[in-house]
Design a protein around this motif. Sequence first.
Motif, mmCIF file in Angstrom:
data_model
loop_
_atom_site.group_PDB
_atom_site.id
_atom_site.type_symbol
_atom_site.label_atom_id
_atom_site.label_comp_id
_atom_site.label_asym_id
_atom_site.label_seq_id
_atom_site.Cartn_x
_atom_site.Cartn_y
_atom_site.Cartn_z
ATOM 1 N N TYR A 94 0.854 -1.187 0.000
ATOM 2 C CA TYR A 94 0.000 0.000 0.000
ATOM 3 C C TYR A 94 0.892 1.239 0.000
ATOM 4 C CZ TYR A 94 -4.372 -2.464 1.121
ATOM 5 O OH TYR A 94 -5.486 -3.272 1.080
ATOM 6 N N HIS B 168 -6.295 2.774 -8.346
ATOM 7 C CA HIS B 168 -5.519 1.724 -7.677
ATOM 8 C C HIS B 168 -6.028 1.509 -6.252
ATOM 9 C CE1 HIS B 168 -2.207 -0.839 -6.647
ATOM 10 N NE2 HIS B 168 -1.628 -0.639 -7.811
ATOM 11 N N GLU B 169 -6.407 0.290 -5.927
ATOM 12 C CA GLU B 169 -7.018 0.013 -4.634
ATOM 13 C C GLU B 169 -6.033 0.084 -3.477
ATOM 14 O OE1 GLU B 169 -8.690 -3.845 -4.663
ATOM 15 O OE2 GLU B 169 -6.821 -4.879 -5.198
ATOM 16 N N ARG B 170 -4.740 0.072 -3.740
ATOM 17 C CA ARG B 170 -3.748 0.155 -2.661
ATOM 18 C C ARG B 170 -3.064 1.527 -2.602
ATOM 19 N NH1 ARG B 170 0.030 -2.593 -4.209
ATOM 20 N NH2 ARG B 170 -0.775 -3.826 -5.958
ATOM 21 N N LYS C 172 -9.495 4.765 -4.738
ATOM 22 C CA LYS C 172 -10.509 3.971 -5.425
ATOM 23 C C LYS C 172 -11.770 3.963 -4.561
ATOM 24 C CE LYS C 172 -10.730 -0.161 -8.290
ATOM 25 N NZ LYS C 172 -10.009 -1.361 -8.766
ATOM 26 N N SER D 157 -13.876 1.822 -3.623
ATOM 27 C CA SER D 157 -13.953 0.743 -2.632
ATOM 28 C C SER D 157 -13.035 1.008 -1.449
ATOM 29 C CB SER D 157 -13.583 -0.595 -3.281
ATOM 30 O OG SER D 157 -12.281 -0.547 -3.856
ATOM 31 N N THR D 158 -11.868 1.601 -1.701
ATOM 32 C CA THR D 158 -10.937 1.959 -0.622
ATOM 33 C C THR D 158 -11.496 3.089 0.215
ATOM 34 O OG1 THR D 158 -9.061 1.294 -2.008
ATOM 35 C CG2 THR D 158 -8.589 2.703 -0.106
#
Length: 371
Positions: free
Chosen positions: A178, A204-206, A230, A232-233
């Motif tokens: 991350y 980018h989710e991280r 992102k 979802s993050t």
Amino acid sequence: MLERYGHGGDLRTASEVFGRSAESFDDFSSNMNPLGPPPSIRNVLAGYLEHIHAYPDPASRALKKTLANRHGIPENAILVGNGAAEIIDLAVRAIRPGITALAMPCFDEYGDAVRKLGGEIYPIPLDAAKAFELGEAEIGAAIERSGADLYMLGSPNNPTGRLVDSGLIYRLLDSGAYVVLDEAFLSFVPDEGKVTLVQAAVQHERFIVIRSMTKFYSVPGIRLGYAVGKPSTISRLRKLQVPWSVNSLAQQIGEAALMDAEFEARSRQWLVTERKWLTDELRRMDMQVTPSEANYLLLRLPESSRLRLSASQLQLEMGRRGVLIRDASRFQGLDHRYIRVAIKLREQNERLLLALSECLGAAKDGSGDSA
């Protein structure tokens, strides 16, 4: 010790230590834009009494819409928070890293947030001989040796003022870790729209980018920042945030400030000119000045066998003259001769230089305190 609570800008402590009113200090320990707050904020304050009776919007929807339009990103990729400090805490709690790599020296809040959850810190030492630039060698070594699942970096970094090359960020993401990138001071960079990585964070989710609105618009009293990532993050961070974290006054001030393009342009133009002037003047005093892209400068006191003065002693001598500076030796990785100063208006900067000249001259003459 003026950094009793770990930060600069503590005028109440300074008033207690030096027996002066808070208003009498020139505060170079706090990195606020001296041109602010923008005039538009006065209108918000004048009309706020009509709104104080109602709860704030728990989702800061109007402010998020303004931010989304500015950055060209979806509204659900943004989380507005109670200053960058809250966002840092939320990010660490959402990621829950076992090992966090920090390029040191850096903002103390990064390590504090990690340690609160029992995480370990892997230090990436920045070399003064390289002007504290984070480079490929440092990142490569950290990826190979640290085992870090989170890298938390500032760009510009506090207290050095150095930017992080975007290629290094992508390399860290490719390693599987991350990355939390703190862009709290990036608004001061003239081409910040080209430098910011907010749009990359949405993909980018991280990857989480943190922005602050309090420094550039000079409104630290209201606490206002935001995270981009992102959707979802961002959703994970939102679930950890307390209700009504951002008050309605802060939301309205944020909206108004973002509309003031003239203030932004004037601020960036001022900084380019004044930073060069102040840097040149400090170097004439034999100060070692780290190249900075931000509105503050990291300095090392002159190398001289006759100058037996530490950063903490200089801070006290300056405070007695009504000028507050940051004792940067409190940042891990810096020795007892480092200080940090904000860049202010010319008249204030001249007073800083005069006080520094007096203190350093007295130390060389032997009339000041010795280490």
